[in-house]
Write a protein that holds these residues in place. Structure first.
Motif, PDB file in Angstrom:
ATOM      1  N   LYS A   7       0.500  -1.466   0.144  1.00 28.39           N
ATOM      2  CA  LYS A   7       0.320   0.091  -0.033  1.00 28.39           C
ATOM      3  C   LYS A   7       0.843   1.583   0.426  1.00 28.39           C
ATOM      4  O   LYS A   7       0.183   2.539   0.058  1.00 28.39           O
ATOM      5  N   PHE A   8       1.968   1.261   0.063  1.00 27.62           N
ATOM      6  CA  PHE A   8       3.059   1.798   0.253  1.00 27.62           C
ATOM      7  C   PHE A   8       4.672   2.396  -0.370  1.00 27.62           C
ATOM      8  O   PHE A   8       4.869   1.242  -1.724  1.00 27.62           O
ATOM      9  N   THR A   9       5.000   3.506  -0.626  1.00 30.90           N
ATOM     10  CA  THR A   9       6.152   3.396  -1.730  1.00 30.90           C
ATOM     11  C   THR A   9       7.841   3.804  -0.901  1.00 30.90           C
ATOM     12  O   THR A   9       7.257   4.420   0.959  1.00 30.90           O
ATOM     13  N   ARG A  10       8.955   3.463  -0.590  1.00 29.22           N
ATOM     14  CA  ARG A  10       9.620   3.942  -0.096  1.00 29.22           C
ATOM     15  C   ARG A  10      10.149   4.651  -0.713  1.00 29.22           C
ATOM     16  O   ARG A  10      10.443   5.311  -1.574  1.00 29.22           O
ATOM     17  N   GLN A  11      10.203   6.504   0.619  1.00 33.45           N
ATOM     18  CA  GLN A  11      10.893   7.364  -0.412  1.00 33.45           C
ATOM     19  C   GLN A  11      12.459   8.651   0.760  1.00 33.45           C
ATOM     20  O   GLN A  11      12.413   6.700   1.881  1.00 33.45           O
ATOM     21  N   ALA A  12      13.404   8.542   0.580  1.00 30.03           N
ATOM     22  CA  ALA A  12      14.271   8.674   1.202  1.00 30.03           C
ATOM     23  C   ALA A  12      13.693  10.590   1.378  1.00 30.03           C
ATOM     24  O   ALA A  12      13.328  11.297   0.658  1.00 30.03           O
ATOM     25  N   ILE A  13      14.786  10.675   2.693  1.00 31.43           N
ATOM     26  CA  ILE A  13      14.828  12.354   3.216  1.00 31.43           C
ATOM     27  C   ILE A  13      15.949  12.551   2.726  1.00 31.43           C
ATOM     28  O   ILE A  13      17.320  12.212   2.877  1.00 31.43           O
ATOM     29  N   THR A  14      15.866  13.823   2.019  1.00 36.76           N
ATOM     30  CA  THR A  14      16.085  14.527   1.668  1.00 36.76           C
ATOM     31  C   THR A  14      16.850  16.249   1.991  1.00 36.76           C
ATOM     32  O   THR A  14      18.346  16.565   1.965  1.00 36.76           O
ATOM     33  N   HIS A  15      16.224  16.509   2.685  1.00 34.12           N
ATOM     34  CA  HIS A  15      16.339  17.639   3.417  1.00 34.12           C
ATOM     35  C   HIS A  15      15.611  17.548   4.923  1.00 34.12           C
ATOM     36  O   HIS A  15      14.623  17.059   5.473  1.00 34.12           O
ATOM     37  N   LEU A  16      16.689  18.045   6.544  1.00 32.92           N
ATOM     38  CA  LEU A  16      15.776  18.525   7.233  1.00 32.92           C
ATOM     39  C   LEU A  16      16.233  20.342   7.992  1.00 32.92           C
ATOM     40  O   LEU A  16      16.861  20.628   7.616  1.00 32.92           O
ATOM     41  N   HIS A  17      15.450  20.559   8.758  1.00 32.40           N
ATOM     42  CA  HIS A  17      15.023  21.624   9.412  1.00 32.40           C
ATOM     43  C   HIS A  17      14.852  22.069  10.629  1.00 32.40           C
ATOM     44  O   HIS A  17      13.312  21.843  10.770  1.00 32.40           O
ATOM     45  N   THR A  18      15.593  22.247  11.258  1.00 30.54           N
ATOM     46  CA  THR A  18      14.956  22.520  12.320  1.00 30.54           C
ATOM     47  C   THR A  18      14.991  23.878  13.084  1.00 30.54           C
ATOM     48  O   THR A  18      15.420  24.708  12.884  1.00 30.54           O
ATOM     49  N   GLU A  84      11.410   9.015  16.832  1.00 28.79           N
ATOM     50  CA  GLU A  84      11.546   8.519  15.812  1.00 28.79           C
ATOM     51  C   GLU A  84      11.540   9.056  14.722  1.00 28.79           C
ATOM     52  O   GLU A  84      13.304   9.119  13.557  1.00 28.79           O
ATOM     53  N   LEU A  85      11.492  10.216  13.887  1.00 31.87           N
ATOM     54  CA  LEU A  85      11.454  10.572  12.682  1.00 31.87           C
ATOM     55  C   LEU A  85      12.220  11.375  12.868  1.00 31.87           C
ATOM     56  O   LEU A  85      12.546  11.859  12.056  1.00 31.87           O
ATOM     57  N   SER A  86      12.429  12.273  14.308  1.00 35.92           N
ATOM     58  CA  SER A  86      13.040  13.784  13.819  1.00 35.92           C
ATOM     59  C   SER A  86      14.422  12.929  14.080  1.00 35.92           C
ATOM     60  O   SER A  86      15.547  13.674  14.034  1.00 35.92           O
ATOM     61  N   GLN A  87      14.963  11.485  14.550  1.00 34.68           N
ATOM     62  CA  GLN A  87      16.310  11.477  15.332  1.00 34.68           C
ATOM     63  C   GLN A  87      16.625  10.480  13.572  1.00 34.68           C
ATOM     64  O   GLN A  87      17.203   9.993  12.766  1.00 34.68           O
ATOM     65  N   LEU A  88      15.837  11.126  12.071  1.00 34.19           N
ATOM     66  CA  LEU A  88      16.154  10.158  10.977  1.00 34.19           C
ATOM     67  C   LEU A  88      17.156  11.159  10.123  1.00 34.19           C
ATOM     68  O   LEU A  88      16.552  12.170   9.747  1.00 34.19           O
ATOM     69  N   PRO A  89      18.218  10.395   9.591  1.00 36.23           N
ATOM     70  CA  PRO A  89      19.000  11.616   8.815  1.00 36.23           C
ATOM     71  C   PRO A  89      18.349  11.439   7.633  1.00 36.23           C
ATOM     72  O   PRO A  89      17.703  10.884   6.947  1.00 36.23           O
ATOM     73  N   VAL A  90      19.409  12.327   6.696  1.00 38.04           N
ATOM     74  CA  VAL A  90      18.850  12.848   5.343  1.00 38.04           C
ATOM     75  C   VAL A  90      19.507  11.279   4.909  1.00 38.04           C
ATOM     76  O   VAL A  90      20.894  10.287   5.599  1.00 38.04           O
ATOM     77  N   GLY A  91      18.493  10.274   4.009  1.00 39.30           N
ATOM     78  CA  GLY A  91      19.000   9.431   3.199  1.00 39.30           C
ATOM     79  C   GLY A  91      18.238   8.195   3.663  1.00 39.30           C
ATOM     80  O   GLY A  91      18.222   7.237   3.170  1.00 39.30           O
ATOM     81  N   ASP A  92      17.732   8.244   4.711  1.00 41.24           N
ATOM     82  CA  ASP A  92      17.018   7.057   5.437  1.00 41.24           C
ATOM     83  C   ASP A  92      15.827   7.071   5.084  1.00 41.24           C
ATOM     84  O   ASP A  92      15.264   7.969   4.113  1.00 41.24           O
TER      85      ASP A  92
END
Ligand code: NAP
Length: 258
Positions: A7-18, A84-92
């Motif tokens: 039901k889902f696709t796998r995507q990659a985190i590309t940017h994080l902004h705090t 969990e989400l806030s710990q994911l690095p770019v690329g995860d």
């Protein structure tokens, strides 16, 4: 189960902004088949250390025309998903359900001259997506975004708002827009200082904007703190502004943000 059946696709985190210790935004890749209407939300999944997946709904900040998806989140202390989400690095990896959800969209309204977008906290996200979509600028004469936070540091996305108004397809309509920042726990020049509910009851919001909020001419979208959404809905009902339903178009549409 292979990816086609999932039901889902796998995507990659590309940017994080705090933005603050408890507020962050992130971007990820977008599946070419993922379609949404501005104002809708996606169901996002993160894998925990024990292999299980936690799912939560998040409204898109990005527009339906962007190649990426952007989301705005609070870190709920001890919260299973956001910590969990806030710990994911770019690329995860992040999982995204193929189908977008939600009814906080402009097609809830069949008419209306003025559009009020009333938000608290991260509930501003779907309105940022709508403001990047051409339709809103063509359909309404006035557009008022009210964004209520506890402290000034939490007023995220001011640069994006300024930038949207300079875009080629928006610039000629930019005069229609009024931004009303509200900071409730600090005294900040240029910001209103009371809850949206109180601003509605006192009439201060309409006075500040110079526009009455009436059932005839105004349409209202509410998103954010569930108590704010419910209290505003009741206040608007008292002005004969009803929830818009498929079988009975009205003046109000809502989304609780958590
Ligand atoms: P918040 O308490 O929702 O406050 C944001 C703004 O909304 C403030 O200006 C606040 O005014 C106002 N507000 C709060 N309740 C209201 C009501 N009943 N009527 C009118 N206005 C109201 O603060 P937040 O920092 O965005 O979030 C606080 C907590 O909510 C978080 O710690 C988290 O637990 C939860 N939350 C969860 C999620 C999630 O996705 N799970 C998302 C967002 C928030 P005052 O300063 O007067 O309270």
């Amino acid at each position: 189960m292979n990816a086609i059946q999932e039901k889902f696709t796998r995507q990659a985190i590309t940017h994080l902004h705090t933005w603050t210790p408890s507020l962050f935004s992130f971007r990820c890749t977008r599946d070419v088949g993922f379609r949404f209407t501005a104002g809708q939300f996606a169901r996002l999944g993160v894998r925990k250390a024990n292999g299980s997946i936690v799912w939560r709904g998040y409204s898109m900040v990005s527009s339906p025309f962007d190649e990426f998806l952007e989301f705005f989140s609070i870190v709920v202390p001890g919260g299973e998903f956001t910590s969990e989400l806030s710990q994911l690095p770019v690329g995860d990896e992040i999982l995204i359900e193929k189908q977008a959800h939600g009814f906080l969209t402009l097609d809830r309204f069949v008419d209306g001259e003025n559009l009020w977008l009333l938000s608290t906290g991260t509930g501003v996200a779907p309105f940022l997506s709508m403001l990047q979509d051409f339709e809103i600028w063509q359909r309404f004469e006035r557009i008022v975004l009210v964004y209520s936070v506890r402290s000034a540091a939490e007023l995220a996305y001011k640069d994006l708002l300024d930038e949207i108004l300079t875009r080629e397809y928006v610039a000629e309509y930019a005069h229609k827009f009024t931004f009303v920042p509200v900071v409730t726990r600090e005294d900040i020049a240029g910001c209103l200082g009371a809850r949206i509910t109180d601003l509605l009851i006192s009439g201060e919001l309409e006075k500040h904007v110079g526009l009455p909020m009436t059932a005839e001419s105004s349409r209202v979208l509410l998103c954010g703190n569930p108590e704010m959404v419910e209290d505003c809905r009741m206040l608007l009902q008292g002005r004969d502004m009803q929830l818009s339903l498929t079988r009975r178009p009205g003046a109000v549409a809502v989304e609780n943000y958590w």
